[in-house]
Write an enzyme that holds these catalytic residues in place. Structure first.
Site, mmCIF file in Angstrom:
data_model
loop_
_atom_site.group_PDB
_atom_site.id
_atom_site.type_symbol
_atom_site.label_atom_id
_atom_site.label_comp_id
_atom_site.label_asym_id
_atom_site.label_seq_id
_atom_site.Cartn_x
_atom_site.Cartn_y
_atom_site.Cartn_z
ATOM 1 N N THR A 126 29.261 40.820 81.804
ATOM 2 C CA THR A 126 28.063 40.979 80.988
ATOM 3 C C THR A 126 27.403 42.294 81.371
ATOM 4 O O THR A 126 26.872 42.435 82.470
ATOM 5 C CB THR A 126 27.079 39.823 81.193
ATOM 6 O OG1 THR A 126 27.698 38.601 80.787
ATOM 7 C CG2 THR A 126 25.819 40.025 80.365
ATOM 8 N N LYS A 201 25.959 39.052 73.662
ATOM 9 C CA LYS A 201 25.778 38.335 74.922
ATOM 10 C C LYS A 201 24.345 38.462 75.428
ATOM 11 O O LYS A 201 23.757 37.498 75.937
ATOM 12 C CB LYS A 201 26.757 38.863 75.978
ATOM 13 C CG LYS A 201 26.618 38.200 77.354
ATOM 14 C CD LYS A 201 26.845 36.690 77.282
ATOM 15 C CE LYS A 201 26.488 35.994 78.590
ATOM 16 N NZ LYS A 201 27.366 36.352 79.700
ATOM 17 N N LYS A 269 18.857 39.855 85.350
ATOM 18 C CA LYS A 269 19.479 41.123 84.953
ATOM 19 C C LYS A 269 19.740 41.149 83.453
ATOM 20 O O LYS A 269 19.483 42.155 82.776
ATOM 21 C CB LYS A 269 20.770 41.324 85.752
ATOM 22 C CG LYS A 269 21.602 42.539 85.365
ATOM 23 C CD LYS A 269 22.757 42.182 84.431
ATOM 24 C CE LYS A 269 23.751 41.240 85.059
ATOM 25 N NZ LYS A 269 24.878 40.933 84.142
#
Length: 317
Positions: A126, A201, A269
């Protein structure tokens, strides 16, 4: 093993507007040799499924001992990412963040050093769109093929092969890798050019973070208002807010069980990267920004390596 579903999402510019089944493919051909880079929670679970499905798998991890358990099951272990690329037909990677993804590719004896015409690399990390595009461009410049394939799902779906895989990039490589995706996930989407998978995502994980923070506030408020947490969860289960994530995370939160399935530091994050994306495309994200601040509090309070549901620990003060 039942074959997982594969879908193709096509679009003009950013928005995906239609959904159609991927072209039919044959699974009778011999299995390709597979490389897997990154033996964290997700990478090790996905590599394990490939081994169990009979693929010849070669592993690499920065800390080599993280490969030991899968080596006992027959996986080979390489000394460098370059070695894996050079010897395997298709190489997958799953690392923790954009910085680690770049190091694996651009670092000394990394992926790029082993790329030659026809080599195939699939990054399941990711990361932000820029990182994915930089990696894809570098692979392509040396004649290689690249697909980004971040996943929606955490530890248990990875173990059970129930991930949702968000691919973009070279469609021929996506189709060649589909038998592997079928082992690792339940659905595969093809979203178009490199960068679309990363964007999708970040949208998914941003929504997940907001929902986890909302559930934490609801349980904390209910507790302070004299309601049983189990009753709050039971009512949610019977209404329109019922969701697999609430069903999984709610009971564990009430038990104080924050064993990591998706570490909080990675969730924070991803929200940060989603907010950055919002800034770039001109989309205000006030709720996501507020959720990010709460996840940052949890991170600074020492919960980074706990499950993302540990955000409850700072909400319920």
């Amino acid at each position: 093993l039942a074959q997982a579903s594969s879908f193709r999402l096509t679009s003009i510019n950013l928005p995906a507007s239609s959904l159609a089944p991927s072209p039919a493919r044959s699974h009778n051909m011999s299995k390709p040799t597979i490389g897997y880079l990154g033996m964290g929670i997700m990478g090790s679970a996905m590599a394990n499924r490939l081994i169990d499905a009979g693929f010849d798998v070669t592993l690499w991890n920065r800390t080599k001992s993280r490969c030991d358990e899968l080596a006992k099951k027959g996986a080979k272990v390489a000394d460098t990412a370059q070695e894996v690329i050079e010897k395997c037909d298709i190489v997958f990677a799953c690392t923790s963040d954009p910085e680690s993804a770049r190091k694996v590719v651009f670092g000394e004896q990394g992926v790029l050093a082993g790329i030659s015409p026809g080599k195939k690399f699939v990054d399941m990390s990711t990361v932000d769109e820029e990182t994915s595009k930089d990696i894809g461009a570098a692979i392509k410049a040396k004649g290689g093929l690249f697909v980004e394939a971040p996943v929606s799902g955490s530890k248990v779906p990875a173990i059970n092969g129930q991930l949702v895989i968000l691919t973009a990039g070279d469609e021929s490589l996506k189709e060649e890798a589909q038998p592997c995706f079928d082992v690792m996930g339940k659905k595969t989407f093809f979203l178009g050019d490199v960068g679309a998978g990363a964007r999708m995502k970040l949208v998914v994980n941003m929504v997940m973070a907001m929902n986890m923070e909302a559930l934490s506030e609801g349980l904390a408020l209910g507790s302070k208002a004299g309601l049983k947490g189990t009753d709050v969860m039971a009512v949610l289960e019977e209404g329109a807010l019922k969701s697999p994530m609430y069903s999984l995370k709610g009971p564990k939160v009430l038990e104080g069980d924050f064993a990591p399935h998706f570490p909080l530091k990675h969730q924070q994050k991803d929200v940060r990267l989603a907010i950055d994306l919002g800034q770039k495309v001109g989309q205000p994200l006030p709720v996501a920004s507020a959720a990010n601040e709460v996840f940052k509090q949890a991170l600074f309070a020492g919960h980074g390596d706990d499950d993302m549901s540990a955000v409850y620990a700072v909400v319920n003060k």
